[in-house]
Design an enzyme around this catalytic site. Structure first.
Site, PDB file in Angstrom:
ATOM      1  N   ARG A  13      15.324  23.877  83.016  1.00  0.00           N
ATOM      2  CA  ARG A  13      14.713  23.148  82.374  1.00  0.00           C
ATOM      3  C   ARG A  13      15.876  21.651  82.851  1.00  0.00           C
ATOM      4  O   ARG A  13      14.797  20.777  83.428  1.00  0.00           O
ATOM      5  CB  ARG A  13      15.081  22.908  80.809  1.00  0.00           C
ATOM      6  CG  ARG A  13      14.330  24.077  80.285  1.00  0.00           C
ATOM      7  CD  ARG A  13      13.825  23.827  78.624  1.00  0.00           C
ATOM      8  NE  ARG A  13      15.460  23.888  78.122  1.00  0.00           N
ATOM      9  CZ  ARG A  13      15.986  23.887  76.659  1.00  0.00           C
ATOM     10  NH1 ARG A  13      15.093  23.543  76.368  1.00  0.00           N
ATOM     11  NH2 ARG A  13      16.968  24.130  76.419  1.00  0.00           N
ATOM     12  N   SER A  40      11.346  19.720  75.027  1.00  0.00           N
ATOM     13  CA  SER A  40      11.423  20.961  74.958  1.00  0.00           C
ATOM     14  C   SER A  40      10.953  21.997  76.317  1.00  0.00           C
ATOM     15  O   SER A  40      12.553  22.154  76.677  1.00  0.00           O
ATOM     16  CB  SER A  40      10.343  22.210  74.270  1.00  0.00           C
ATOM     17  OG  SER A  40      10.863  21.777  73.047  1.00  0.00           O
ATOM     18  N   GLU A  61      -3.989  22.420  74.929  1.00  0.00           N
ATOM     19  CA  GLU A  61      -3.289  22.930  76.389  1.00  0.00           C
ATOM     20  C   GLU A  61      -4.958  22.750  77.173  1.00  0.00           C
ATOM     21  O   GLU A  61      -4.952  22.889  78.975  1.00  0.00           O
ATOM     22  CB  GLU A  61      -3.030  24.008  76.149  1.00  0.00           C
ATOM     23  CG  GLU A  61      -1.735  24.059  75.812  1.00  0.00           C
ATOM     24  CD  GLU A  61      -2.284  23.963  74.563  1.00  0.00           C
ATOM     25  OE1 GLU A  61      -0.444  23.673  73.319  1.00  0.00           O
ATOM     26  OE2 GLU A  61      -3.070  23.893  73.387  1.00  0.00           O
ATOM     27  N   ARG A 170      13.823  29.539  79.269  1.00  0.00           N
ATOM     28  CA  ARG A 170      14.523  28.287  78.637  1.00  0.00           C
ATOM     29  C   ARG A 170      16.308  28.057  78.980  1.00  0.00           C
ATOM     30  O   ARG A 170      16.291  26.974  79.348  1.00  0.00           O
ATOM     31  CB  ARG A 170      14.268  28.341  76.955  1.00  0.00           C
ATOM     32  CG  ARG A 170      15.359  27.441  75.832  1.00  0.00           C
ATOM     33  CD  ARG A 170      15.069  28.268  74.643  1.00  0.00           C
ATOM     34  NE  ARG A 170      15.525  27.136  73.913  1.00  0.00           N
ATOM     35  CZ  ARG A 170      16.581  26.823  73.688  1.00  0.00           C
ATOM     36  NH1 ARG A 170      17.637  27.967  73.761  1.00  0.00           N
ATOM     37  NH2 ARG A 170      17.024  26.392  72.224  1.00  0.00           N
TER      38      ARG A 170
END
Length: 317
Positions: A13, A40, A61, A170
């Site tokens: 990220r 996020s 989405e 993540r």
């Protein structure tokens, strides 16, 4: 390129964040579309530092991908960001009909892929996205292994004219590649040579595969590790070469065992060079939320399970 797993860890990220900001500043055609997950995915850096290039699409989405399609028809390059679960399942109809079929220049980045999604819950996990995206004609499917490769893959996608899906995780993972690494579409990367068996891995499982290979070396088992960042197009030549050189293949992915990298490799082997093979991935079951290490063990994709698969396939040689 490193053959011993680094102790340095970085998140994908963070690399994504820096790279997309730079691309949005350097190219007037690059726009960021966010599905209300910018903090996020860390694309909020664009909202904060280059806000005219940031389009907040909300928790919608399907509409986001339709907007991306429309922007691409005007010559812009939209980058759509959300979780892999939502791209691959909630918005798949729009992606297929409005992006893949007309072969539009839309970049799709699925964050929080696989099992380890930070206790967000099983609805936010994606164990099917590789399988889904690789069935779409015109679609490029990529799964980088570390933060360095994230940047290289994004730079490639920026230059590539057509739809691209990039699968990211993540948490922080070991840095495998040096800054001079160059990503090539459709090409595998040999990270470790070996003579007894080859592990072919993708994405987050590559660092676990290297860890498994190092453990096995101490037991006298010579293991090659081939990283497959490009799942579609697939490096079939590298797969055949691995089968010829070691005579046994293990595949490793943080994804369902059905339809992902293991299936793609098996399809190649059965047509070109049948050899013993074992797939490491999540079996035909739904996952659940939990701590990372517990999840890796329960769903049998930890480095220990990769090592066990190597020993299993060697018995088949």
């Amino acid at each position: 390129m490193k053959t011993i797993l680094s102790t340095k860890k970085e998140t994908m990220r963070d690399a994504l964040s820096k790279t997309i900001l730079r691309l949005s500043e350097e190219d007037e055609n690059v726009y960021v579309l966010d599905g209300d997950l910018a903090t996020s995915t860390k694309v909020d850096i664009v909202a904060n530092e280059n806000p005219e290039k940031f389009l907040q699409m909300g928790i919608a989405e399907q509409n986001m991908m339709s907007v991306a399609s429309g922007l691409a028809t005007t010559g812009l390059q939209p980058w759509a960001f959300t979780f892999a679960a939502f791209l691959s399942k909630r918005a798949i109809d729009q992606i297929q009909v409005q992006i893949a079929q007309p072969n539009l220049n839309v970049k799709m980045v699925g964050g929080y892929s696989g099992l380890l999604t930070g206790l967000t819950g099983k609805t936010h996990q994606s164990l099917e996205d590789i399988a889904i995206f690789r069935t779409l004609a015109n679609m490029v499917v990529l799964a980088p292994a570390d933060s360095t490769e994230v940047e290289k893959v994004m730079e490639f996608a920026h230059q590539y004219d057509g739809p691209v899906y990039i699968r990211l995780a993540r948490d922080a993972y070991p840095v495998i590649f040096s800054d001079d690494y160059q990503f090539e579409l459709g090409k595998a990367v040999t990270l470790k040579e070996g003579s007894d068996v080859t592990i072919i891995s993708t994405g987050t499982q590559t660092s676990r595969s290297l860890e498994a290979a190092e453990k096995l070396e101490s037991e006298g088992i010579s293991v090659a590790v081939v990283h497959m960042p490009s799942i579609k197009p697939l490096d079939k030549e590298a797969i055949v070469k691995a089968a010829e050189s070691t005579g046994a293949i293990v595949t490793a992915e943080e994804h369902s065992i059905i339809g992902g990298l293991g299936s793609a490799v098996a399809e190649t082997l059965v047509e070109e060079k049948p050899v013993p093979m074992v797939r490491v991935g999540v079996r035909d079951r739904n996952a659940e939320s939990g701590p990372n290490e517990a999840m890796l063990q329960k769903y049998e994709i930890s480095s220990d399970y990769v090592a066990a698969a190597v020993k299993k396939v060697l018995k088949k040689k």
